[in-house]
Design an enzyme around this catalytic site. Structure first.
Site, short mmCIF file in Angstrom:
data_model
loop_
_atom_site.label_atom_id
_atom_site.label_comp_id
_atom_site.label_asym_id
_atom_site.label_seq_id
_atom_site.Cartn_x
_atom_site.Cartn_y
_atom_site.Cartn_z
N SER A 47 80.70 3.60 13.45
CA SER A 47 79.81 4.59 12.83
C SER A 47 79.23 5.61 13.80
O SER A 47 78.53 6.53 13.36
CB SER A 47 78.67 3.88 12.08
OG SER A 47 79.15 3.31 10.89
N LYS A 50 79.69 9.23 12.95
CA LYS A 50 78.80 9.99 12.07
C LYS A 50 77.95 11.02 12.81
O LYS A 50 77.40 11.93 12.19
CB LYS A 50 77.92 9.04 11.28
CG LYS A 50 78.71 8.22 10.27
CD LYS A 50 77.96 7.03 9.73
CE LYS A 50 78.85 6.27 8.75
NZ LYS A 50 78.45 4.89 8.57
N SER A 102 73.39 4.47 7.70
CA SER A 102 74.82 4.46 8.03
C SER A 102 75.70 4.38 6.79
O SER A 102 76.73 3.71 6.77
CB SER A 102 75.15 3.30 8.98
OG SER A 102 76.33 3.56 9.70
#
Length: 406
Positions: A47, A50, A102
């Site tokens: 993640s 991101k 997330s």
């Protein structure tokens, strides 16, 4: 050539011992890599992907945009806030969901809003990464779920984090501990809590933490891009593929190492007069100023000598515009050039037409005088030749008259 030498001699420091497979630490202001552990090895980023997703969205859309969730978001997998098709949220609220909770479905909704599809958004993200300097990064989705061609490196993620933290909206979002978003379904998840314990935990918290993003998949392991600020210095630390509490301790070790063993010094000040340059046919010399600040992160491991010199011509030709680049400041370490800063004129210099006339006279007048002298000499020679011719003619006539008289 103007030369300065900066010498910094500090005590060597031991590098941190990390459990993570790869890591990188950079200074946010200078971009210098302060520590690397297989920093250029390609890894699954989970993640931490991101961070780039949020940056691209902030650069290409408005926080107030109303995003309508499409049918693909719910199928993103992994962590989600279960966005149903047709739900509407602002881009800002989706970014909070993306960076704090997330939420992978928020990532898909953002990507489709910005680029029309996940595939198109990935192309835009990859171009953005290359522009930042993250040349070993290739993303295929906006959230970091593992795919074969979805990869990055610790160093690239540090560069991406550094660039993202230059955006004040991004900085505000990733430093937020908790946030509530409006949901059309009263039973839907609306309370968001930041997964980054460095920001809030009494056990794992880090003094001065400012962000950024954690991540986890079974293929990637525990991952983090962490940032922290002390005084006027901010560091970006990345740890990839670590386990459990090592995520926080590895990040803290990196940040401690950077703050304790490096410091920044400003070597060049923007708009400061550095030298001057003669201007041919100008009314005055032009002063040259630095085009930007230059700050260098000095290591305490070994003494470092930096040389600062000027790369400028002997002169320039009028007119000169204000801000015109006329040379460079060159910063070197030994034989290696590490930076080049433009030297620019600090004011306009117009043509001095009187100087042009004087210059023309300087070159033309001697030629004119020489031609006049040659004309006078030729005239003298012609007159002498005519006198000689007349005298010769007179003498011949006299000789003939003498013969006739006899």
């Amino acid at each position: 050539m103007f030369l300065l030498i900066f010498n910094c001699s500090w005590v060597a420091a031991a590098e941190p011992e990390l459990q993570g497979e790869t890591a990188a630490l950079i200074d946010a202001k200078t971009g210098r890599l302060l520590y690397g552990k297989d920093a250029h090895k390609r890894m699954y980023p989970a993640s931490t992907t991101k961070v780039l997703t949020a940056l691209v969205a902030l650069e290409r859309a408005n926080l107030s945009d109303v995003v309508t969730v499409g049918p693909n978001a719910i199928n993103s997998g992994g962590t989600r806030i279960w966005l149903p098709e047709g739900e509407q949220l602002t881009l800002e609220e989706l970014l909070f969901a993306l960076m704090l909770n997330s939420a992978n479905d928020a990532g898909v909704a953002i990507a489709e809003h910005v680029a029309g599809s996940v595939e198109s958004f990935a192309q835009i993200s990859n171009l953005a990464a290359k522009k930042i300097g993250a040349v070993d990064t290739h993303f295929t989705n906006p959230h970091g779920m593992p795919e074969e061609n979805h990869y990055s490196t610790a160093y690239d993620l540090a560069l991406i984090g550094r660039k993202a933290m230059e955006n004040e909206d991004f900085r505000r979002i990733v430093s937020t501990v908790h946030h509530e978003i409006p949901r059309s379904d009263p039973e839907a998840q609306k309370y968001l809590f930041n997964h980054n314990k460095l920001l809030w935990s009494t056990v794992y918290g880090y003094k001065g933490a400012t962000g950024l993003k954690t991540g986890y998949t079974s293929q990637a392991g525990q991952c983090i891009i962490a940032s922290a600020k002390r005084d006027d210095r901010e560091l970006i630390a990345v740890v990839l593929r670590t386990e459990g509490v090592n995520l926080w301790s590895d990040a803290a070790k990196l940040l401690d190492y950077g703050f304790d063993n490096y410091e920044n010094q400003q070597l060049i000040e923007k708009d400061k007069v550095m030298t001057s340059l003669p201007v041919i046919y100008g009314k005055e010399n032009v002063k040259l100023v630095a085009g930007e600040d230059y700050i260098y992160t000095f290591t305490r491991e070994n003494p470092e000598d930096l040389q600062i010199s000027f790369d400028v011509p002997e002169s320039t030709l009028a007119p000169v515009d204000k801000g015109e680049v006329l040379g460079a400041i060159v910063i070197s370490k030994g034989q290696e050039e590490i930076a080049r800063i433009n030297l620019m004129s600090d004011h306009q210099v117009d043509r001095d037409y009187l100087a042009i006339i004087k210059s023309a006279l300087y070159w033309v007048l001697p030629i004119v005088l020489l031609l006049l002298w040659l004309k006078w000499r030729i005239g003298v020679a012609l007159r002498r030749r005519r006198r000689l011719a007349r005298r010769k003619k007179y003498e011949e006539a006299s000789r003939y008259n003498d013969i006739d008289t006899y």
